[in-house]
Motif scaffolding. Structure first.
Motif, short mmCIF file in Angstrom:
data_model
loop_
_atom_site.label_atom_id
_atom_site.label_comp_id
_atom_site.label_asym_id
_atom_site.label_seq_id
_atom_site.Cartn_x
_atom_site.Cartn_y
_atom_site.Cartn_z
N ALA A 198 0.84 -1.19 0.00
CA ALA A 198 0.00 0.00 0.00
C ALA A 198 0.88 1.24 0.00
O ALA A 198 2.04 1.21 0.43
N ARG A 199 0.31 2.33 -0.50
CA ARG A 199 1.03 3.60 -0.59
C ARG A 199 0.92 4.39 0.71
O ARG A 199 -0.15 4.44 1.33
N CYS A 200 2.02 5.04 1.03
CA CYS A 200 2.13 5.89 2.22
C CYS A 200 0.92 6.81 2.40
O CYS A 200 0.38 6.93 3.52
N VAL A 201 0.47 7.43 1.31
CA VAL A 201 -0.63 8.39 1.44
C VAL A 201 -1.88 7.76 2.05
O VAL A 201 -2.69 8.45 2.66
N ILE A 207 -0.26 5.74 10.90
CA ILE A 207 1.03 5.57 11.59
C ILE A 207 1.45 6.79 12.39
O ILE A 207 2.35 6.71 13.22
N TYR A 208 0.82 7.95 12.13
CA TYR A 208 1.15 9.13 12.94
C TYR A 208 0.08 9.45 13.98
O TYR A 208 0.39 10.12 14.96
N SER A 209 -1.13 8.99 13.77
CA SER A 209 -2.21 9.47 14.66
C SER A 209 -3.05 8.40 15.34
O SER A 209 -3.71 8.72 16.33
N GLN A 222 7.17 4.69 9.64
CA GLN A 222 7.46 6.11 9.50
C GLN A 222 8.81 6.34 8.80
O GLN A 222 9.01 7.38 8.19
N GLN A 223 9.69 5.37 8.86
CA GLN A 223 11.00 5.49 8.21
C GLN A 223 10.86 5.77 6.71
O GLN A 223 11.66 6.50 6.14
N THR A 224 9.89 5.15 6.08
CA THR A 224 9.73 5.34 4.63
C THR A 224 8.44 6.07 4.28
O THR A 224 8.10 6.19 3.10
N CYS A 225 7.73 6.54 5.27
CA CYS A 225 6.51 7.30 5.02
C CYS A 225 6.54 8.55 5.90
O CYS A 225 5.97 8.56 7.00
N PRO A 226 7.24 9.59 5.41
CA PRO A 226 7.38 10.80 6.22
C PRO A 226 6.06 11.55 6.35
O PRO A 226 5.12 11.28 5.61
N GLN A 227 6.03 12.48 7.29
CA GLN A 227 4.80 13.24 7.50
C GLN A 227 4.44 14.09 6.30
O GLN A 227 3.26 14.32 6.02
N ALA A 228 5.46 14.55 5.59
CA ALA A 228 5.21 15.30 4.35
C ALA A 228 6.06 14.69 3.24
O ALA A 228 7.25 14.45 3.44
N GLY A 229 5.43 14.44 2.09
CA GLY A 229 6.14 13.85 0.96
C GLY A 229 6.14 12.34 1.00
O GLY A 229 5.73 11.74 2.00
N GLY A 230 6.59 11.75 -0.09
CA GLY A 230 6.67 10.29 -0.16
C GLY A 230 5.32 9.61 -0.27
O GLY A 230 5.20 8.43 0.07
N ASP A 231 4.33 10.32 -0.77
CA ASP A 231 2.98 9.75 -0.85
C ASP A 231 2.94 8.38 -1.53
O ASP A 231 2.14 7.53 -1.18
#
Ligand code: HEM
Ligand SMILES: *[C@@H]1O[C@H](CO)[C@@H](O)[C@H](O)[C@H]1NC(C)=O
Length: 318
Positions: A198-201, A207-209, A222-231
């Motif tokens: 599945a895609r980060c977006v 994973i953050y909330s 979170q290592q490969t799915c940052p809070q901004a970018g990398g969707d």
């Protein structure tokens, strides 16, 4: 004589389908006379495709789900958009997401060579998804055949019917109930998320909330799915055995390691918890329920009166 009898039976089946409601006679022997090597042809394309890229197994399984949930298993998802036609490929849940169309095309090309204008694209998806499950280590079953391909598709129905990754348990239950599938069948079918990516977006919010997540797992994702970018960054649904069709999905849920919010909803103190525990403890019960639910989902039909045909090219109407 045998030929005449076969023609008569095919003629009768076609006639039945002219009068709504269309009651196609589904049987695993539907092409027994008209395309006896169909099963072998499908498998002969699927096996190398999955060997080359195991994720392709997952992608084809999902293609079947997304075909069946939108006006029945009718190959509608395969129709390309044209300047005058908007189909399902660009619906929210499908665009830049559903994949494997070239594999279905490759199967169709070989099937057309062997049995011209005989086998529907919808039946090819049903067979290919059965093989996909089995080729990545899951169960097998007899596929009921005799579907026809729709001459239409509906982007709005795709947007309305396909459940999203933020869904609650209750909305998952009702999305499947709308298709005649029980909460148990929904929970079994969700076990397909033991394979694929599945895609980060689509899981960033979780994973953050989300509160009900394993902290080690959240940190790893979170290592490969940052809070901004990398969707578009991909993560496996099951990071233990990402390409094996096993019951690890349910074990992960019990460890709060579900990737999507909607996954973890199946083990969050609600009515599906007991079944998740059962499947996680017994791979055989899961495999049996999954196979049965795939057959049932595969029986979803377009509404009566939908114009259908056996498409010659899965991407466009004849
Ligand atoms: C219960 C509701 C469901 C929801 C909310 C859901 C949602 C999703 C989402 C968001 C993705 C990732 C898409 C992307 O990253 O672009 C995905 C992937 C996938 N889904 Fe589901 N899904 C559900 C049920 C199912 C069912 C019933 C099946 C099959 C029987 C299935 C099979 C898959 C597979 C195999 C993948 C990975 C595909 C790949 O790697 O190409 N899902 N799903
Ligand atoms: C979180 O996941 C790890 C595996 O990475 C597991 O050992 C641990 O038990 C999990 N924690 C909880 C609270 O379930």
């Amino acid at each position: 004589m045998g030929f005449l009898l076969a023609r008569c039976i095919i003629g009768a089946a076609t006639l039945l389908c002219v009068l709504p409601p269309c009651q196609a006679k589904f049987t695993s022997k539907f092409y027994g006379k008209t395309c006896p090597n169909l099963g072998a042809i499908v498998r002969s394309v699927m096996a190398p495709a999955v060997a080359k890229e195991p994720r392709m197994g997952a992608s084809i399984i999902r293609l079947f789900f997304h075909d069946c949930f939108v006006n029945g298993c009718d190959g509608s998802i395969l129709l390309d958009d044209t300047p005058t036609f908007t189909g399902e490929k660009n619906a929210g849940a499908n665009v830049n997401s559903v994949r494997g169309y070239e594999v279905i095309d490759a199967i169709k090309t070989q099937v057309e060579t062997a049995c011209k204008a005989t086998v529907s694209c919808a039946d090819i998806i049903a067979l290919a998804s059965r093989d996909a499950v089995n080729l990545v280590g899951g169960p097998t079953w007899n596929v009921q055949l005799g579907r026809k391909d729709s001459r239409t598709a509906s982007q709005s129905a795709a947007n309305a019917n396909l459940p999203g990754p933020g869904s609650s348990a209750a909305s998952l239950v009702s999305a499947f109930a709308a298709k005649g599938l029980s909460a148990r069948e929904m929970t079994a079918l969700s076990g397909a998320h033991t394979v694929g990516r599945a895609r980060c977006v689509l899981f960033r919010g979780r994973i953050y909330s989300d509160p009900n997540i394993n902290a080690t797992f959240a940190a790893a994702r979170q290592q490969t799915c940052p809070q901004a970018g990398g969707d578009g960054n991909l993560a496996p649904f099951d990071d233990q055995t990402p390409d094996a069709f096993d019951n690890a999905y349910y074990k992960n849920l019990m460890a709060q390691r579900g990737l999507l919010h909607s996954d973890q909803e199946l083990f969050n103190g609600g009515p599906q918890d007991a079944l998740v525990r059962k499947y996680s403890g017994n791979a055989g019960i899961f495999a049996g329920d999954f196979a049965k639910a795939m057959v049932k989902m595969g029986g979803l039909m377009p509404v009566a009166g939908t114009p259908t045909e056996v498409r010659l090219n899965c991407r466009k109407v004849n």
